[in-house]
Design an enzyme around this catalytic site. Structure first.
Site, PDB file in Angstrom:
ATOM      1  N   ASP A 124       0.890  -1.085   0.164  1.00 49.15           N
ATOM      2  CA  ASP A 124       0.103  -0.076   0.156  1.00 49.15           C
ATOM      3  C   ASP A 124       0.965   1.443  -0.071  1.00 49.15           C
ATOM      4  O   ASP A 124       1.924   1.278   0.630  1.00 49.15           O
ATOM      5  CB  ASP A 124      -0.957  -0.141   1.347  1.00 49.15           C
ATOM      6  CG  ASP A 124      -2.162   0.942   1.253  1.00 49.15           C
ATOM      7  OD1 ASP A 124      -2.519   1.334  -0.073  1.00 49.15           O
ATOM      8  OD2 ASP A 124      -2.697   1.538   2.154  1.00 49.15           O
ATOM      9  N   HIS A 131      -4.053  14.237   0.585  1.00 50.27           N
ATOM     10  CA  HIS A 131      -4.226  13.222   2.001  1.00 50.27           C
ATOM     11  C   HIS A 131      -2.977  13.483   2.882  1.00 50.27           C
ATOM     12  O   HIS A 131      -3.144  13.511   4.106  1.00 50.27           O
ATOM     13  CB  HIS A 131      -4.462  11.629   1.644  1.00 50.27           C
ATOM     14  CG  HIS A 131      -4.292  10.650   2.482  1.00 50.27           C
ATOM     15  ND1 HIS A 131      -5.286  10.758   3.757  1.00 50.27           N
ATOM     16  CD2 HIS A 131      -3.448   9.846   2.920  1.00 50.27           C
ATOM     17  CE1 HIS A 131      -4.965   9.555   4.647  1.00 50.27           C
ATOM     18  NE2 HIS A 131      -3.731   9.314   4.161  1.00 50.27           N
ATOM     19  N   ARG A 140       1.719  16.608  12.476  1.00 53.73           N
ATOM     20  CA  ARG A 140       3.278  17.275  12.725  1.00 53.73           C
ATOM     21  C   ARG A 140       3.067  18.978  12.594  1.00 53.73           C
ATOM     22  O   ARG A 140       4.166  19.485  12.722  1.00 53.73           O
ATOM     23  CB  ARG A 140       4.153  16.775  11.592  1.00 53.73           C
ATOM     24  CG  ARG A 140       4.315  15.239  12.123  1.00 53.73           C
ATOM     25  CD  ARG A 140       5.469  14.886  11.013  1.00 53.73           C
ATOM     26  NE  ARG A 140       4.806  14.687   9.668  1.00 53.73           N
ATOM     27  CZ  ARG A 140       4.284  13.677   9.299  1.00 53.73           C
ATOM     28  NH1 ARG A 140       4.019  12.569  10.232  1.00 53.73           N
ATOM     29  NH2 ARG A 140       3.664  13.462   8.152  1.00 53.73           N
ATOM     30  N   GLU A 197     -10.126   4.257   4.092  1.00 58.33           N
ATOM     31  CA  GLU A 197      -9.156   4.805   3.226  1.00 58.33           C
ATOM     32  C   GLU A 197      -9.779   4.293   1.736  1.00 58.33           C
ATOM     33  O   GLU A 197      -9.729   3.233   1.313  1.00 58.33           O
ATOM     34  CB  GLU A 197      -7.650   4.682   3.262  1.00 58.33           C
ATOM     35  CG  GLU A 197      -7.186   5.231   4.512  1.00 58.33           C
ATOM     36  CD  GLU A 197      -5.754   5.394   4.816  1.00 58.33           C
ATOM     37  OE1 GLU A 197      -5.290   4.560   3.932  1.00 58.33           O
ATOM     38  OE2 GLU A 197      -5.220   5.845   5.741  1.00 58.33           O
ATOM     39  N   GLU A 199      -9.157   4.234  -1.780  1.00 54.53           N
ATOM     40  CA  GLU A 199      -8.076   3.950  -2.904  1.00 54.53           C
ATOM     41  C   GLU A 199      -8.340   3.233  -4.106  1.00 54.53           C
ATOM     42  O   GLU A 199      -9.594   2.583  -4.110  1.00 54.53           O
ATOM     43  CB  GLU A 199      -7.042   3.109  -1.996  1.00 54.53           C
ATOM     44  CG  GLU A 199      -6.616   3.788  -0.692  1.00 54.53           C
ATOM     45  CD  GLU A 199      -5.276   3.132  -0.094  1.00 54.53           C
ATOM     46  OE1 GLU A 199      -4.523   2.543  -0.847  1.00 54.53           O
ATOM     47  OE2 GLU A 199      -5.263   3.238   1.127  1.00 54.53           O
ATOM     48  N   ASP A 229      -8.998   0.583   2.200  1.00 52.27           N
ATOM     49  CA  ASP A 229      -7.899   0.174   3.388  1.00 52.27           C
ATOM     50  C   ASP A 229      -8.503   0.622   4.678  1.00 52.27           C
ATOM     51  O   ASP A 229      -8.259   1.641   5.010  1.00 52.27           O
ATOM     52  CB  ASP A 229      -6.749   0.979   2.981  1.00 52.27           C
ATOM     53  CG  ASP A 229      -5.479   0.830   4.035  1.00 52.27           C
ATOM     54  OD1 ASP A 229      -5.634  -0.263   4.844  1.00 52.27           O
ATOM     55  OD2 ASP A 229      -4.790   1.558   3.885  1.00 52.27           O
ATOM     56  N   ARG A 233      -7.285   4.102  13.587  1.00 50.07           N
ATOM     57  CA  ARG A 233      -6.346   5.378  13.565  1.00 50.07           C
ATOM     58  C   ARG A 233      -5.745   5.266  15.153  1.00 50.07           C
ATOM     59  O   ARG A 233      -4.610   5.785  15.122  1.00 50.07           O
ATOM     60  CB  ARG A 233      -7.176   6.552  13.499  1.00 50.07           C
ATOM     61  CG  ARG A 233      -7.735   6.685  12.142  1.00 50.07           C
ATOM     62  CD  ARG A 233      -6.733   6.641  10.907  1.00 50.07           C
ATOM     63  NE  ARG A 233      -7.482   6.797   9.771  1.00 50.07           N
ATOM     64  CZ  ARG A 233      -6.585   6.611   8.506  1.00 50.07           C
ATOM     65  NH1 ARG A 233      -5.521   6.163   8.711  1.00 50.07           N
ATOM     66  NH2 ARG A 233      -7.289   6.637   7.466  1.00 50.07           N
ATOM     67  N   GLN A 236      -3.153   3.070  15.014  1.00 45.58           N
ATOM     68  CA  GLN A 236      -2.032   3.453  14.233  1.00 45.58           C
ATOM     69  C   GLN A 236      -1.153   4.425  14.837  1.00 45.58           C
ATOM     70  O   GLN A 236       0.183   4.450  14.630  1.00 45.58           O
ATOM     71  CB  GLN A 236      -2.652   4.094  12.927  1.00 45.58           C
ATOM     72  CG  GLN A 236      -1.868   4.466  11.772  1.00 45.58           C
ATOM     73  CD  GLN A 236      -2.560   5.126  10.703  1.00 45.58           C
ATOM     74  OE1 GLN A 236      -3.406   5.015  10.575  1.00 45.58           O
ATOM     75  NE2 GLN A 236      -1.662   5.265   9.641  1.00 45.58           N
ATOM     76  N   TYR A 240       2.766   3.667  14.920  1.00 46.35           N
ATOM     77  CA  TYR A 240       3.470   3.858  13.446  1.00 46.35           C
ATOM     78  C   TYR A 240       4.810   3.939  13.646  1.00 46.35           C
ATOM     79  O   TYR A 240       5.680   4.067  12.594  1.00 46.35           O
ATOM     80  CB  TYR A 240       2.619   4.615  12.785  1.00 46.35           C
ATOM     81  CG  TYR A 240       2.950   6.118  12.948  1.00 46.35           C
ATOM     82  CD1 TYR A 240       3.407   6.710  11.915  1.00 46.35           C
ATOM     83  CD2 TYR A 240       2.643   6.676  13.926  1.00 46.35           C
ATOM     84  CE1 TYR A 240       3.711   8.245  11.991  1.00 46.35           C
ATOM     85  CE2 TYR A 240       2.767   8.157  14.236  1.00 46.35           C
ATOM     86  CZ  TYR A 240       3.250   8.812  13.024  1.00 46.35           C
ATOM     87  OH  TYR A 240       3.656  10.225  13.197  1.00 46.35           O
ATOM     88  N   LYS A 249      -3.564  -1.753  10.251  1.00 46.16           N
ATOM     89  CA  LYS A 249      -4.081  -2.040   8.526  1.00 46.16           C
ATOM     90  C   LYS A 249      -4.293  -3.498   8.141  1.00 46.16           C
ATOM     91  O   LYS A 249      -4.460  -3.645   7.094  1.00 46.16           O
ATOM     92  CB  LYS A 249      -3.047  -1.421   7.578  1.00 46.16           C
ATOM     93  CG  LYS A 249      -2.603  -0.057   7.983  1.00 46.16           C
ATOM     94  CD  LYS A 249      -3.484   0.754   7.225  1.00 46.16           C
ATOM     95  CE  LYS A 249      -3.145   2.423   7.370  1.00 46.16           C
ATOM     96  NZ  LYS A 249      -3.828   3.190   6.409  1.00 46.16           N
ATOM     97  N   THR A 253      -8.929  -5.240   3.805  1.00 47.96           N
ATOM     98  CA  THR A 253      -8.625  -4.704   2.783  1.00 47.96           C
ATOM     99  C   THR A 253      -9.831  -5.118   1.809  1.00 47.96           C
ATOM    100  O   THR A 253      -9.566  -6.093   1.406  1.00 47.96           O
ATOM    101  CB  THR A 253      -7.217  -4.646   2.286  1.00 47.96           C
ATOM    102  OG1 THR A 253      -6.373  -4.358   3.268  1.00 47.96           O
ATOM    103  CG2 THR A 253      -7.244  -3.717   1.037  1.00 47.96           C
ATOM    104  N   THR A 345      -4.482   6.701   0.039  1.00 48.66           N
ATOM    105  CA  THR A 345      -5.870   7.492  -0.103  1.00 48.66           C
ATOM    106  C   THR A 345      -5.900   8.538  -0.945  1.00 48.66           C
ATOM    107  O   THR A 345      -4.821   9.517  -1.175  1.00 48.66           O
ATOM    108  CB  THR A 345      -6.046   8.081   1.500  1.00 48.66           C
ATOM    109  OG1 THR A 345      -5.957   7.029   2.266  1.00 48.66           O
ATOM    110  CG2 THR A 345      -7.394   8.704   1.530  1.00 48.66           C
ATOM    111  N   GLU A 359      -9.645  12.780   7.858  1.00 49.71           N
ATOM    112  CA  GLU A 359      -9.534  13.934   7.331  1.00 49.71           C
ATOM    113  C   GLU A 359     -10.939  14.614   7.369  1.00 49.71           C
ATOM    114  O   GLU A 359     -11.245  15.920   7.542  1.00 49.71           O
ATOM    115  CB  GLU A 359      -9.304  13.855   5.896  1.00 49.71           C
ATOM    116  CG  GLU A 359      -7.735  13.326   5.657  1.00 49.71           C
ATOM    117  CD  GLU A 359      -7.676  12.810   4.338  1.00 49.71           C
ATOM    118  OE1 GLU A 359      -7.060  13.644   3.416  1.00 49.71           O
ATOM    119  OE2 GLU A 359      -7.839  11.656   3.918  1.00 49.71           O
TER     120      GLU A 359
HETATM  121 CA    CA Z   1      -3.748   3.222   2.723  1.00 54.36          CA
END
Ligand code: CA
Length: 418
Positions: A124, A131, A140, A197, A199, A229, A233, A236, A240, A249, A253, A345, A359
């Site tokens: 992926d 995104h 960040r 997500e 995709e 996907d 969150r 994650q 991550y 993840k 899927t 995404t 988002e």
């Molecule tokens: Ca993804």
């Protein structure tokens, strides 16, 4: 390109996702054994039965007897072209084959769809700029939103082929290790921030060994699916760094039941956006390698009407699947027939164009109001999500079938895991 007329009358409607121009490949059953099928209008042509009866012959065949399209992919582009040409001719208005093919049609309404191919491996990517900017800004801040490598590398991670399921498969909310607010120590509990997500997935049809060019990569892609996907969150956020997503993840899927071939998408090629930093020469495209495909996300709470929560287009991607596949091979990484590459995404520039609830609700700070009056930041048990996508021609469209999944409650956490 205009609508090609078929003797299957439902294929001649401007609304169908499956005109003669499309002819996507799937696997279906109607109570008995699963078979390879081709969607035409509101019908499915049983090509496994036609091949078994000697009415459809492919070089190197039989290729359609395993309830998966991998054998056709492995047979190579000459066979891909021959099969498409044969089917487009036999299903065209006035074709002599109508008498032998018509008894092999079944209504899509009577069919159960299965995985259209055996996924060899699943990768992926993270190639949608809107995104990446949105997620990076949330995590960040806007100055550091894009990692320094992002404008040079189609970033990806190696996922799990075992996570890939066909549309219609229920999705069980995952349990996982979650960190509480205020830097509490982690606990093991159901994900409270379960997400989607939006995709596209590209399917490798030709194996490679060693680095290949972007042009070769473009030729090696057999076709595309819509892909969801599913992403936890909160799992994650805790796991991550530094190696990227892992259990966040791995739940599921979901992919569309139909593979739309690269040949069917050929009229809809479009360019990737203008480069903000020159790419290294090996990643430069010689021609348009993205596709103009309208996409939407619908959410249906249990027992209620659905709300369309987002609309966007595949042409928002910064990198094409061909660029991603090329980059994937730079290390000498071998690619196999049936490898699946998620695009990343797909979000457009506006709030209504965002391909994830992370988002859409801005990390849960701005919950969405659905048409039913309910609000959502992330998915609730009983919610059904549908992804849809189609390329628009002159008086026709080429679609993938919905990708749906219903959220079931997380398994009870056993005492020994608490
Ligand atoms: Ca993804």
């Amino acid at each position: 390109m205009t609508l090609l007329k078929s003797w299957v009358s439902s294929a001649n409607s401007a609304e169908t996702e499956f005109p003669l121009n499309n002819l996507p490949y799937g696997v279906f059953s109607t109570g008995g054994a699963a078979a390879c099928g081709v969607a035409i209008g509101d019908q499915i042509l049983n090509v496994t039965a036609l091949e078994a009866a000697g009415k459809l012959t492919l070089a190197g065949g039989p290729l359609l007897q395993k309830a998966a399209w991998n054998d056709v992919m492995a047979a190579g582009p000459a066979v891909w072209d021959a099969l498409r040409t044969t089917l487009q001719s036999a299903l065209a208005e006035g074709a002599a084959e109508e008498a032998t093919f018509a008894p092999n049609l079944v209504a899509q309404a009577d069919a159960t769809m299965h995985m259209p191919f055996t996924v060899a491996e699943y990768t992926d990517f993270y190639a949608g700029k809107n995104h990446a900017m949105n997620v990076g800004t949330m995590f960040r801040g806007p100055e550091n939103a894009l990692p320094p490598n992002w404008l040079s590398i189609p970033i990806g991670y190696n996922g799990r082929a075992s996570s890939v399921v066909v549309s219609g498969t229920d999705v069980v909310r995952p349990n996982g290790q979650l960190k509480g607010p205020n830097d509490e120590l982690p606990r093991f509990a159901p994900s409270a921030r379960f997400d989607i997500e939006l995709e596209m997935g590209a399917i490798v049809g030709t194996a490679s060994d060693g680095m290949i060019s972007v042009d070769q990569a473009d030729d090696n892609i057999f076709g595309y699916v819509l892909l969801n996907d599913w992403s936890a969150r909160d799992i994650q956020a805790w796991e991550y760094q530094p190696l990227g997503p892992f259990q966040a993840k791995a739940t599921a899927t979901s992919i569309s039941p139909w593979i739309v071939t690269s040949a069917a998408l050929e009229p809809f090629r479009t360019t990737t956006p203008e480069r903000e930093r020159p790419l290294l020469p090996y990643l430069t495209e010689s021609k348009p390698m993205l596709y103009d495909i309208d996409l939407e996300v619908a959410l249906q709470p249990e027992g209620k009407d659905e709300t369309i929560v987002a609309r966007t287009n595949y042409n928002e991607m910064y990198y094409s699947a061909a660029q991603q596949l090329c980059h994937h091979t730079t290390s000498g990484c071998s690619m196999r027939v049936g490898d699946l590459l998620g695009s990343g995404t797909i979000s457009g520039p506006e709030k209504t164009n965002r391909g994830s609830f992370l988002e859409l609700s801005w990390g849960g700070k701005e919950p969405l109001t659905l048409d039913t009056g309910e609000t959502r930041s992330f998915l609730e048990d009983g919610d059904t999500v549908a992804l849809r996508g189609s390329a628009k021609g002159d008086g026709y469209r080429v679609g993938f079938g919905d990708v749906t999944g219903k959220i079931l409650p997380a398994p009870a956490v056993p005492d020994w895991a608490k």
